[in-house]
Design a protein around this motif. Structure first.
Motif, PDB file in Angstrom:
ATOM      1  N   TRP A 124       0.828  -1.193   0.000  1.00 22.67           N
ATOM      2  CA  TRP A 124       0.000   0.000   0.000  1.00 22.67           C
ATOM      3  C   TRP A 124       0.869   1.252   0.000  1.00 22.67           C
ATOM      4  N   GLN A 125       0.295   2.296  -0.571  1.00 27.41           N
ATOM      5  CA  GLN A 125       0.993   3.558  -0.733  1.00 27.41           C
ATOM      6  C   GLN A 125       0.049   4.673  -0.330  1.00 27.41           C
ATOM      7  N   ARG A 126       0.504   5.496   0.581  1.00 29.55           N
ATOM      8  CA  ARG A 126      -0.319   6.618   1.025  1.00 29.55           C
ATOM      9  C   ARG A 126       0.091   7.869   0.272  1.00 29.55           C
ATOM     10  N   ARG A 140      -6.684  11.313   3.525  1.00 32.57           N
ATOM     11  CA  ARG A 140      -5.621  10.316   3.443  1.00 32.57           C
ATOM     12  C   ARG A 140      -6.047   9.288   2.409  1.00 32.57           C
ATOM     13  N   ALA A 141      -5.361   9.214   1.295  1.00 37.88           N
ATOM     14  CA  ALA A 141      -5.719   8.293   0.217  1.00 37.88           C
ATOM     15  C   ALA A 141      -4.671   7.193   0.127  1.00 37.88           C
ATOM     16  N   TYR A 142      -5.138   5.959   0.177  1.00 40.23           N
ATOM     17  CA  TYR A 142      -4.253   4.794   0.090  1.00 40.23           C
ATOM     18  C   TYR A 142      -4.538   4.035  -1.203  1.00 40.23           C
ATOM     19  N   ARG A 143      -3.474   3.629  -1.862  1.00 39.18           N
ATOM     20  CA  ARG A 143      -3.576   2.776  -3.044  1.00 39.18           C
ATOM     21  C   ARG A 143      -3.053   1.400  -2.651  1.00 39.18           C
ATOM     22  N   VAL A 144      -3.920   0.390  -2.697  1.00 39.17           N
ATOM     23  CA  VAL A 144      -3.583  -0.943  -2.197  1.00 39.17           C
ATOM     24  C   VAL A 144      -3.541  -1.913  -3.369  1.00 39.17           C
ATOM     25  N   THR A 145      -2.422  -2.600  -3.522  1.00 38.55           N
ATOM     26  CA  THR A 145      -2.244  -3.563  -4.610  1.00 38.55           C
ATOM     27  C   THR A 145      -1.703  -4.871  -4.034  1.00 38.55           C
ATOM     28  N   GLY A 146      -1.588  -5.861  -4.908  1.00 37.70           N
ATOM     29  CA  GLY A 146      -1.060  -7.148  -4.484  1.00 37.70           C
ATOM     30  C   GLY A 146      -2.156  -8.082  -4.010  1.00 37.70           C
ATOM     31  N   PRO A 147      -1.804  -9.317  -3.665  1.00 42.05           N
ATOM     32  CA  PRO A 147      -2.813 -10.309  -3.270  1.00 42.05           C
ATOM     33  C   PRO A 147      -3.444  -9.950  -1.929  1.00 42.05           C
ATOM     34  N   LEU A 200     -14.999  13.441   4.818  1.00 35.36           N
ATOM     35  CA  LEU A 200     -14.159  12.357   4.328  1.00 35.36           C
ATOM     36  C   LEU A 200     -12.737  12.528   4.870  1.00 35.36           C
ATOM     37  N   THR A 201     -12.209  11.481   5.516  1.00 36.03           N
ATOM     38  CA  THR A 201     -10.850  11.537   6.058  1.00 36.03           C
ATOM     39  C   THR A 201      -9.914  10.516   5.418  1.00 36.03           C
ATOM     40  N   HIS A 202     -10.429   9.340   5.049  1.00 39.10           N
ATOM     41  CA  HIS A 202      -9.595   8.276   4.496  1.00 39.10           C
ATOM     42  C   HIS A 202     -10.308   7.639   3.307  1.00 39.10           C
ATOM     43  N   ARG A 203      -9.532   7.328   2.281  1.00 40.05           N
ATOM     44  CA  ARG A 203     -10.077   6.612   1.121  1.00 40.05           C
ATOM     45  C   ARG A 203      -9.054   5.557   0.701  1.00 40.05           C
ATOM     46  N   PHE A 204      -9.557   4.342   0.436  1.00 42.35           N
ATOM     47  CA  PHE A 204      -8.693   3.224   0.033  1.00 42.35           C
ATOM     48  C   PHE A 204      -9.114   2.759  -1.359  1.00 42.35           C
ATOM     49  N   HIS A 205      -8.166   2.777  -2.289  1.00 37.80           N
ATOM     50  CA  HIS A 205      -8.407   2.320  -3.659  1.00 37.80           C
ATOM     51  C   HIS A 205      -7.757   0.951  -3.846  1.00 37.80           C
ATOM     52  N   PHE A 206      -8.424   0.077  -4.574  1.00 38.95           N
ATOM     53  CA  PHE A 206      -7.929  -1.272  -4.849  1.00 38.95           C
ATOM     54  C   PHE A 206      -7.952  -1.481  -6.369  1.00 38.95           C
ATOM     55  N   PRO A 319      -4.239 -15.804   0.265  1.00 43.83           N
ATOM     56  CA  PRO A 319      -4.341 -14.446   0.812  1.00 43.83           C
ATOM     57  C   PRO A 319      -5.538 -13.652   0.314  1.00 43.83           C
ATOM     58  N   THR A 320      -6.196 -14.114  -0.756  1.00 39.42           N
ATOM     59  CA  THR A 320      -7.370 -13.398  -1.268  1.00 39.42           C
ATOM     60  C   THR A 320      -8.679 -13.905  -0.667  1.00 39.42           C
ATOM     61  N   ALA A 321      -8.613 -14.847   0.264  1.00 42.72           N
ATOM     62  CA  ALA A 321      -9.837 -15.407   0.857  1.00 42.72           C
ATOM     63  C   ALA A 321     -10.481 -14.416   1.819  1.00 42.72           C
ATOM     64  N   LEU A 322     -11.823 -14.330   1.763  1.00 39.02           N
ATOM     65  CA  LEU A 322     -12.567 -13.477   2.695  1.00 39.02           C
ATOM     66  C   LEU A 322     -12.545 -14.029   4.109  1.00 39.02           C
ATOM     67  N   GLY A 323     -12.426 -15.334   4.217  1.00 40.91           N
ATOM     68  CA  GLY A 323     -12.498 -15.976   5.518  1.00 40.91           C
ATOM     69  C   GLY A 323     -12.337 -17.469   5.343  1.00 40.91           C
ATOM     70  N   LEU A 324     -13.028 -18.221   6.183  1.00 38.48           N
ATOM     71  CA  LEU A 324     -12.867 -19.672   6.144  1.00 38.48           C
ATOM     72  C   LEU A 324     -14.169 -20.378   6.505  1.00 38.48           C
ATOM     73  N   ASN A 325     -14.247 -21.624   6.072  1.00 35.20           N
ATOM     74  CA  ASN A 325     -15.267 -22.539   6.579  1.00 35.20           C
ATOM     75  C   ASN A 325     -14.597 -23.882   6.824  1.00 35.20           C
ATOM     76  N   ASN A 326     -15.249 -24.733   7.588  1.00 34.37           N
ATOM     77  CA  ASN A 326     -14.596 -25.959   8.024  1.00 34.37           C
ATOM     78  C   ASN A 326     -14.831 -27.124   7.066  1.00 34.37           C
ATOM     79  N   HIS A 327     -13.744 -27.870   6.831  1.00 36.76           N
ATOM     80  CA  HIS A 327     -13.800 -29.159   6.149  1.00 36.76           C
ATOM     81  C   HIS A 327     -13.782 -30.230   7.232  1.00 36.76           C
ATOM     82  N   MET A 328     -14.807 -31.083   7.245  1.00 35.12           N
ATOM     83  CA  MET A 328     -15.003 -32.032   8.342  1.00 35.12           C
ATOM     84  C   MET A 328     -15.149 -31.242   9.639  1.00 35.12           C
TER      85      MET A 328
END
Length: 457
Positions: A124-126, A140-147, A200-206, A319-328
């Motif tokens: 990320w880059q501010r 405060r504007a952030y540019r977020v890249t990568g996985p 507006l105080t912070h903005r994040f771009h993806f 790293p791009t997963a929103l979260g998790l669920n269980n297997h078994m």
């Protein structure tokens, strides 16, 4: 001007100490050596005194509020360790303006803390020097890249902005606390914005993810159905078939499957959501056979260190997963202590937890909520019977559940019968089949509002 900030591993480290080592070989008869200069112990003592005085002056400067958290770039430490703004900078500053300034400084610190926790593999880059909003606040504007999974940043910030969750955001008695409660929202352009007192105080771009994230600006409809397909990552073909469906399906991917990364990449390209399909310890079957949950599995009797040493590579694999669920996981999820330990490891990082309910007395969703995580539980299994007509009936049952409860999560598997039923199914009652991310953001907002109401009582 811009500053490049990376994940927690690239946070700046400053070390202070004595780097030069001298050796005195001549006879010493007093405070000076044989060469006429001060002896080593005297020089060291004087240096220590100077260091102590400088440290004291620096501490007094911090206590007077002369430093704000935005001067710390890339720090991943707790917000409570970042400097707090204390005294007023302007004698004429009113209590509301001072409270807003303090809150903004704490918000800056929270952003610095949360970025590497929620998006550890992102870059990320501010950007500085942006135009001022009315009232003089710098955006405060952030540019977020990568996985990364951008939604996790929004969820993590929401979790931490509850006064009960983060001591850095207590109600300020001098003003209406609701006016100074930071507000988070996604825009139609796919950016995450934070507003304080309406400004507006912070903005994040993806970049590259705007289209999928723009969905989050819309409210959840009254009847929402979320479809999740488990056991993906062994090959890419099932994911390609699911991506071709006329409605979105979330892909639950085994973290150590041979095509796990490729499956997650495909999900991102097609605007689909991804979950870590986390292997958890099952109960033995009635015949005594104990199924093997697979590589990267967590077991109910693991110590905190052992659990973390297995869990972290599981999460890092996707790293791009929103979260998790269980297997078994019928044994693991039946243990409140094991679920509590797992959720403690996830806390503060924006992970969503979906309880697959592989046993009727699962404690996973309950413990996730208790830990402040956003969670939900599976409503319907689609393919307990591997028959197209049975899967179609299960889809109808899931739609009916969504209409009655407001939303429902149905879980299936990449069986040929399930894929055939999904291609044929048409809901005649108008239930909206939505991306998982919209439900997660909806639940995160509800949880924050409910928590704020509870805190005000």
């Amino acid at each position: 001007m811009s500053r490049s900030l990376e994940g927690a591993g690239s946070a700046r480290r400053h070390t202070f100490g004595v780097h030069n080592k001298g050796t005195d070989t001549g006879p010493l008869t007093g405070p000076v050596g044989s060469g006429g200069g001060p002896r080593a112990s005297t020089r060291l003592g004087l240096g220590g005194l100077v260091w102590l005085l400088c440290s004291l002056a620096f501490s007094l400067w911090l206590a007077n509020g002369s430093m704000s958290p935005e001067n710390f770039s890339g720090s991943a430490g707790p917000a409570s360790l970042l400097p707090r703004v204390g005294g007023g900078r302007d004698a004429s500053e009113g209590p509301e303006a001072r409270a807003e300034r303090i809150m903004l400084a704490r918000l800056d610190a929270l952003v610095i803390q949360t970025l590497p926790l929620a998006l550890p593999f992102a870059r990320w880059q501010r950007e500085e020097g942006l135009p001022l909003e009315p009232g003089g606040a710098i955006i405060r504007a952030y540019r977020v890249t990568g996985p990364c999974a951008p939604l996790r940043l929004g969820v993590a910030l929401l979790e931490k902005l509850r006064p009960a969750a983060d001591p850095d955001f207590p109600p300020l008695s001098a003003v209406d606390p609701e006016r100074l409660r930071p507000r988070l929202a996604w825009t139609d352009q796919g950016a995450l914005e934070i507003r304080l007192n309406g400004r507006l105080t912070h903005r994040f771009h993806f970049p590259g993810k705007e289209r999928a994230l723009a969905d989050l600006a819309r409210p959840l409809p009254q009847a929402a159905l979320i479809l999740v397909i488990d056991d993906l990552g062994q090959s890419l073909e099932p994911a390609e078939d699911l991506a071709a469906l006329p409605f979105p399906v979330a892909l639950a991917v085994w973290p150590h499957a041979p095509r796990a990364g490729a499956t997650a990449d495909l999900a991102g390209q097609m605007g689909l959501d991804c979950l870590v399909h986390l292997p958890l310890e099952p109960l033995p079957r009635s015949d005594g056979f104990r199924p093997r949950p697979g590589p990267g599995a967590l077991f109910a009797d693991m110590s905190p260190h052992a659990l973390a040493s297995v869990l972290e590579p599981d999460l890092a694999a996707l790293p791009t997963a929103l979260g998790l669920n269980n297997h078994m996981g019928s044994r693991f999820t039946g243990s409140a202590a094991a679920c509590r330990l797992l959720c403690a490891q996830l806390a503060g990082r924006g992970f969503f937890v979906l309880d697959s309910l592989t046993q009727p007395h699962s404690r996973l969703a309950e413990e996730a909520r208790a830990a402040g995580l956003v969670s939900a539980a599976r409503a319907v299994f689609l393919d307990t019977r591997r028959d197209v007509s049975a899967v179609l009936a299960a889809l109808d049952a899931a739609a009916a559940r969504a209409r009655s409860a407001g939303f429902a999560v149905a879980i299936g598997h990449p069986y040929a019968e399930t894929l055939s039923a999904l291609r044929r199914w048409q809901d005649r009652a108008g239930v909206a089949v939505l991306p998982l991310r919209r439900l997660v953001w909806h639940l995160a907002q509800l949880q924050t509002r409910d928590g704020a109401r509870a805190d005000s009582r």
